[in-house]
Design a protein around this motif. Sequence first.
Motif, short mmCIF file in Angstrom:
data_model
loop_
_atom_site.label_atom_id
_atom_site.label_comp_id
_atom_site.label_asym_id
_atom_site.label_seq_id
_atom_site.Cartn_x
_atom_site.Cartn_y
_atom_site.Cartn_z
N HIS A 146 0.54 -1.16 -0.10
CA HIS A 146 0.49 0.34 -0.20
C HIS A 146 0.40 1.33 -0.35
O HIS A 146 0.23 2.36 -1.06
CB HIS A 146 -1.05 -0.45 0.97
N ALA A 147 2.07 1.38 0.73
CA ALA A 147 2.53 2.78 1.00
C ALA A 147 3.10 2.53 -0.27
O ALA A 147 3.22 3.89 -0.65
CB ALA A 147 3.56 2.69 2.38
N ASP A 148 3.64 1.32 -0.97
CA ASP A 148 4.31 2.20 -2.65
C ASP A 148 3.15 2.58 -2.92
O ASP A 148 3.47 3.86 -3.65
CB ASP A 148 5.24 0.84 -3.01
N VAL A 149 2.24 1.88 -3.74
CA VAL A 149 1.08 2.49 -3.95
C VAL A 149 0.50 3.25 -4.65
O VAL A 149 0.76 4.71 -5.67
CB VAL A 149 0.09 1.36 -4.84
N PHE A 150 -0.21 4.18 -3.28
CA PHE A 150 -0.38 5.16 -3.09
C PHE A 150 0.13 6.19 -2.75
O PHE A 150 -0.08 7.17 -2.81
CB PHE A 150 -1.77 4.61 -1.44
N GLY A 151 1.49 5.62 -2.56
CA GLY A 151 2.53 7.14 -1.73
C GLY A 151 3.49 7.28 -2.87
O GLY A 151 3.69 8.37 -2.40
N GLU A 152 3.93 6.08 -3.71
CA GLU A 152 5.02 6.44 -4.78
C GLU A 152 4.54 5.81 -5.51
O GLU A 152 5.59 5.24 -6.01
CB GLU A 152 6.24 5.95 -3.89
N PRO A 153 3.51 6.53 -6.28
CA PRO A 153 3.00 5.53 -7.71
C PRO A 153 3.99 5.87 -8.58
O PRO A 153 4.93 4.96 -8.85
CB PRO A 153 1.32 5.81 -8.54
N CYS A 154 4.90 7.01 -8.63
CA CYS A 154 6.18 6.82 -9.82
C CYS A 154 6.60 6.07 -9.93
O CYS A 154 7.83 5.83 -10.81
CB CYS A 154 6.13 8.39 -9.66
#
Length: 182
Positions: A146-154
């Motif tokens: 979640h932290a990756d996709v929602f927080g750092e999608p780029c």
Amino acid sequence: MEATVFDLADEAVKVRDALAVVAAALQRRATTGTKLTAELTFRNRVRWRGGITAALSDLAGGAESVLELEYLRRVERAHGLPTARRQAPAFVQGTWAMRDCLYDEYAVIAELDGWLGHGDAAGRFRDMRRDNAAATRGQTTLRFGHADVFGEPCQVARLVGEVLTRAGWPGPLRRCGPSCSL
């Protein structure tokens, strides 16, 4: 079943929670996207109609959670990555497993680890065995939460794009907007 899904979705505080209700019903095979679309058309009032309508075809097409839906939207589509095959079956060490996102042509797997099934040691070891088995077949597995996709999608898109490019994807990645960190 479809009426119950929308009754529960109507009670959601956020659209993300409403989408989780719809995703869970589809994941459990309790209903189909066609039936939910028909119910949505039939109902006059649905609190989160816009968000549900926008997500329904993606959820019915294999995105089984809000995390998977957001990966599809915020990472894959937003950055011009190729379309992965969702919920791709794989026979791993004598049992069937589902790969969240399989880029068949490039032998790349993107696994999206939500809260359920990945919080205990057994789940982590199961995932490790699957990743190791994939490596023996020449497949590269990337894991995001979640932290990756929602927080750092780029940044997720950059990592996936780099691995896909190494495997022969012609690219290019595209910036998702003016503040994109690519």
